[in-house]
Design a protein around this motif. Structure first.
Motif, PDB file in Angstrom:
ATOM      1  N   LEU A  43     -10.926  -2.467  -4.848  1.00 24.07           N
ATOM      2  CA  LEU A  43     -10.336  -1.137  -4.685  1.00 24.07           C
ATOM      3  C   LEU A  43      -8.827  -1.160  -4.869  1.00 24.07           C
ATOM      4  CD1 LEU A  43     -12.418   0.019  -1.581  1.00 24.07           C
ATOM      5  CD2 LEU A  43     -12.777   0.650  -3.990  1.00 24.07           C
ATOM      6  N   ARG A  44      -8.296  -0.064  -5.390  1.00 27.23           N
ATOM      7  CA  ARG A  44      -6.850   0.128  -5.517  1.00 27.23           C
ATOM      8  C   ARG A  44      -6.299   0.560  -4.157  1.00 27.23           C
ATOM      9  NH1 ARG A  44      -6.141  -2.845  -9.797  1.00 27.23           N
ATOM     10  NH2 ARG A  44      -7.155  -2.072 -11.693  1.00 27.23           N
ATOM     11  N   PRO A  45      -4.986   0.404  -3.923  1.00 31.58           N
ATOM     12  CA  PRO A  45      -4.439   0.684  -2.597  1.00 31.58           C
ATOM     13  C   PRO A  45      -4.796   2.060  -2.042  1.00 31.58           C
ATOM     14  CG  PRO A  45      -2.824  -0.477  -3.912  1.00 31.58           C
ATOM     15  CD  PRO A  45      -3.992  -0.195  -4.831  1.00 31.58           C
ATOM     16  N   ALA A  46      -4.716   3.125  -2.854  1.00 33.34           N
ATOM     17  CA  ALA A  46      -5.024   4.466  -2.335  1.00 33.34           C
ATOM     18  C   ALA A  46      -6.502   4.569  -1.958  1.00 33.34           C
ATOM     19  CB  ALA A  46      -4.673   5.522  -3.372  1.00 33.34           C
ATOM     20  N   GLU A  47      -7.357   3.882  -2.707  1.00 34.27           N
ATOM     21  CA  GLU A  47      -8.794   3.895  -2.412  1.00 34.27           C
ATOM     22  C   GLU A  47      -9.076   3.123  -1.122  1.00 34.27           C
ATOM     23  OE1 GLU A  47      -9.655   3.853  -7.246  1.00 34.27           O
ATOM     24  OE2 GLU A  47      -9.966   2.026  -6.047  1.00 34.27           O
ATOM     25  N   ARG A  48      -8.348   2.017  -0.934  1.00 36.14           N
ATOM     26  CA  ARG A  48      -8.497   1.231   0.307  1.00 36.14           C
ATOM     27  C   ARG A  48      -8.032   2.010   1.525  1.00 36.14           C
ATOM     28  NH1 ARG A  48      -6.732  -5.088  -0.328  1.00 36.14           N
ATOM     29  NH2 ARG A  48      -7.737  -5.405  -2.347  1.00 36.14           N
TER      30      ARG A  48
END
Ligand SMILES: C[S@@+](CC[C@H](N)C(=O)[O-])C[C@H]1O[C@@H](n2cnc3c(N)ncnc32)[C@H](O)[C@@H]1O
Length: 293
Positions: A43-48
């Motif tokens: 996952l990308r940071p915003a998704e995490r």
């Protein structure tokens, strides 16, 4: 980041949503039966950040962020029984060849130790696959499967059989086919064409592990509501086909596949003692295992 492919279609957002759902549940739900430590790494940071909020039980302010939060929370409920049922079916059959159709951010080739003696073909829409390969490279995760071959295919236009042949799949040896979370996004004709292509490359002893959606007015209404709320996660990926279990069994039989089991996710979730607030989606989601007759 541009996640579109040459044909203009963007990488699947629902694939990210399912991955977020598995990341939410990892280490907390159905422990001992369910685990996906690789999901969060893709996952990308915003998704995490959404995953972290759901794990912490801290919904954000604002209806749009809240809709995203609720989608991930609900997806975790559905992802657990679905993953457990499929992982268990694959462990029983793990050997030789596994083709994952519409793989999205599926992590099995990177986490399921039972696949150590299995060659895996990851088939997906080119845009989604390109996005996954970037995520895998950034996460530096290594496969546990014997090999992983990426095979870009758009089920709506490409020749699945030819693509697999070119990627080294052996039609003379048994194959386990996994088709999870993809059928609803295909038309009935695309489902039929894909089944015809996969059974044409299925030697005796082959198995299909299939997740699909049965018709459900409540689940359809819920999805329409999230679209009306302009939830950008599912907006570009409408559902196109749902199948009653008896229709699915008949369709599989037409293609020489005998249904061995076909279970709904609500019953599975209850047997795992996992949350069932998303009852309509759980009740209409199903996992079937069918063998070449
Ligand atoms: C909800 S995701 C499921 C991903 C994964 N199987 C899982 O369960 O986590 C739907 C997947 O179907 C794929 N898909 C949808 N339509 C497709 C098409 N026409 N051709 C190829 N793949 C398609 C998307 O690229 C995406 O990876």
């Amino acid at each position: 980041m541009d996640s579109t492919h040459g044909n203009g279609r963007a990488a699947s957002r629902t694939a990210v949503l399912v991955c977020q759902g598995r990341a939410v549940a990892d280490g907390r739900t159905a422990t001992g039966r369910f685990a996906d430590p690789v999901a969060v790494r893709l996952l990308r940071p915003a998704e995490r950040a959404v995953v972290d909020a759901v794990r912490a039980g801290t919904p954000p302010q604002g209806w749009q962020a809240r809709t995203g939060y609720e989608s991930v929370r609900a997806c975790a409920e559905v992802a657990v029984p679905r993953t457990v049922a499929i992982d268990e079916a694959l462990r029983e059959r793990a050997d030789g060849q596994l083709v994952v159709l519409g793989a999205g951010l599926d992590t099995r080739a990177w986490r399921l130790a039972a696949l150590a003696g299995t060659d895996v073909w990851e088939v997906d829409h080119p845009a989604s696959q390109q996005d996954k390969r970037r995520r895998l490279a950034d996460a530096e995760v290594r496969p546990v499967a014997r090999s992983v071959r990426f095979t870009p295919v758009d089920f709506a236009v490409d020749d699945l059989g030819a693509a697999l042949a070119a990627a080294g799949h052996d039609a003379a040896a048994p194959t386990t086919w996994l088709w999870e979370g993809v059928v609803p996004y295909l038309t009935r004709d695309q489902v039929r064409a894909t089944l015809a292509a996969l059974t044409a490359r299925s030697a005796p002893g082959s198995t299909l592990v299939l997740n699909y959606q049965a018709p459900s007015a409540a689940a359809t209404a819920g999805r329409l509501l999230t679209r009306l709320l302009r939830n950008s996660i599912t907006a570009g990926e409408p559902w196109r086909s749902r199948w009653r279990p008896e229709r699915m069994a008949a369709l599989l039989a037409e293609h020489g596949l005998r249904t061995r089991s076909d279970r709904d996710l609500l019953t599975l979730a209850r047997s795992l003692d996992t949350p069932v607030a998303t009852r309509a989606s759980l009740r209409s989601g199903r996992v079937a295992v069918a063998e070449l007759a």
